[in-house]
Design an enzyme around this catalytic site. Structure first.
Site, mmCIF file in Angstrom:
data_model
loop_
_atom_site.group_PDB
_atom_site.id
_atom_site.type_symbol
_atom_site.label_atom_id
_atom_site.label_comp_id
_atom_site.label_asym_id
_atom_site.label_seq_id
_atom_site.Cartn_x
_atom_site.Cartn_y
_atom_site.Cartn_z
ATOM 1 N N GLY A 105 2.743 1.909 10.804
ATOM 2 C CA GLY A 105 3.730 2.984 10.713
ATOM 3 C C GLY A 105 4.473 3.240 12.014
ATOM 4 C CB SER A 113 5.373 -2.218 11.943
ATOM 5 O OG SER A 113 5.033 -0.869 12.227
ATOM 6 C CD GLU A 173 -3.344 -2.605 7.278
ATOM 7 O OE1 GLU A 173 -2.191 -2.756 6.886
ATOM 8 O OE2 GLU A 173 -4.027 -1.610 6.989
ATOM 9 N N GLY A 198 2.939 -1.240 4.263
ATOM 10 C CA GLY A 198 2.940 0.187 3.934
ATOM 11 C C GLY A 198 4.347 0.651 3.621
ATOM 12 N N GLY A 199 5.018 1.216 4.632
ATOM 13 C CA GLY A 199 6.324 1.860 4.434
ATOM 14 C C GLY A 199 7.319 1.024 3.642
ATOM 15 C CG HIS A 253 -5.830 1.800 5.122
ATOM 16 N ND1 HIS A 253 -5.358 2.755 5.990
ATOM 17 C CD2 HIS A 253 -4.832 0.899 4.949
ATOM 18 C CE1 HIS A 253 -4.118 2.438 6.327
ATOM 19 N NE2 HIS A 253 -3.765 1.326 5.706
ATOM 20 C CG ASN A 298 -1.690 1.252 1.428
ATOM 21 O OD1 ASN A 298 -1.821 2.057 0.491
ATOM 22 N ND2 ASN A 298 -2.232 1.456 2.616
ATOM 23 C CD1 TRP A 299 3.300 1.088 -3.011
ATOM 24 C CD2 TRP A 299 3.208 2.326 -4.880
ATOM 25 N NE1 TRP A 299 3.916 0.379 -4.012
ATOM 26 C CE2 TRP A 299 3.871 1.112 -5.171
ATOM 27 C CE3 TRP A 299 3.024 3.260 -5.908
ATOM 28 C CZ2 TRP A 299 4.355 0.811 -6.446
ATOM 29 C CZ3 TRP A 299 3.509 2.964 -7.180
ATOM 30 C CH2 TRP A 299 4.164 1.755 -7.441
ATOM 31 C CE LYS A 300 0.173 3.469 4.804
ATOM 32 N NZ LYS A 300 0.084 3.635 6.222
ATOM 33 C CD GLU A 306 -2.925 5.479 6.829
ATOM 34 O OE1 GLU A 306 -2.889 5.564 5.590
ATOM 35 O OE2 GLU A 306 -2.005 4.967 7.510
#
Ligand code: PEP
Length: 278
Positions: A187, A235, A181, A256-257, A103, A11-13, A105
């Site tokens: 993150g 993470s 998640e 993610g990251g 998600h 997930n590049w956000k 967010e």
């Protein structure tokens, strides 16, 4: 051993423009090819921003890359006067396979409720996209209710709303994916332990059966529960992914990251080569 194919999803956000998207997907594909990655054994998907999807589609088609991709969100509406919304029909036209829904967010910053997430799940399926239904508890939820209560309630709310649409449908023909998640792990660099994640994900798989049984009957509901791929996210990194995938109910990772770095993400996708370090 389940016959669910693991899915490693990035997930590049709100990162990576369309030019950099091409470079990232190319590097990911080369790195995985050099590592002899078997895409039938472990599926690899990316979730770029909407504005990158056309570029990713062109690259994947031109170079016949075995990488799949999806959108990070979609509208509940297929068309109409909804400024700023993106239709699932448009996403599907770009040969995307997936759409993330719910998600944390989106839930946190856009106040998406379980009802909205359910409608987005329906919109994705209506357009032939596989929804990746994201659920998870915040740190406050964890303290007040333990780890499973909120994600189970979130998933149950969605599945009860869509249950009638699943009646008579073969799970393999129109699959569902769930991503657990824990919000506190996203993150933060502080992942859940594989055992914690397994416990919640086993509860989520049971919740699939429980929430579908009244509408579909026990046999169909159990078939859905056995086929749904449930990912862990929060993470995930090169040095912890193998521990998650060693768990019987964990079918992949939503990353993610670490998905923004092609080398790291490829190593995560290659989790079968890792010696477990945690
Ligand atoms: C995410 O937001 O989906 C996620 C899992 O992020 P990270 O891997 O950076 O924790």
């Amino acid at each position: 051993m389940s016959n669910r194919t693991p899915l490693i999803a990035g997930n590049w956000k709100n990162n990576i423009d369309h030019l950099h998207a091409i470079a990232l997907v190319q590097k990911l594909a080369w790195t995985l090819r050099d590592a002899d990655h078997d895409f039938d054994d472990v599926e690899v998907a990316v979730f770029p921003p909407f504005t990158d999807l056309r570029s990713v589609q062109s690259l994947v088609a031109a170079d016949r890359l075995p990488i799949t991709y999806g959108a990070q969100d979609l509208s509940v509406h297929d068309s109409g006067a909804y400024t700023g919304e993106i239709s699932g029909a448009f996403i599907a036209k770009l040969d995307a396979r997936y759409a993330l829904v719910g998600h944390s967010e989106r839930r946190q910053y856009h106040h998406e409720t379980d009802e909205v997430v359910a409608q987005k799940t329906i919109a994705a399926r209506r357009n032939g996209l596989v929804p990746v239904i994201c659920v998870g508890e915040t740190a406050d939820d964890l303290e007040a209710q333990g780890p499973a209560a909120v994600p189970v309630a979130q998933l149950t709310a969605v599945l009860e709303t869509i249950a009638a649409d699943l009646d008579g449908v073969e799970p393999d023909a129109a699959p569902l994916v769930v991503a657990y998640e824990p919000v506190w792990a996203i993150g933060s660099g502080q992942a859940a332990s594989p055992e914690q994640a397994q416990q919640v994900i086993a509860r989520l798989r049971a919740a699939v059966a429980d929430s579908l049984t009244p509408t579909l009957g026990e046999a169909q509901a159990q078939a859905w529960a056995a086929s749904v791929r449930v990912l862990y996210g929060g993470s995930v990194a090169v040095d912890n992914v193998a521990g998650f995938l060693a768990q019987p109910d964990i079918d992949g990772a939503l990353v993610g990251g670490a998905s923004l770095d092609a080398t790291k993400f490829a190593q995560i996708a290659q989790f079968r080569k890792h010696v477990r370090t945690n």
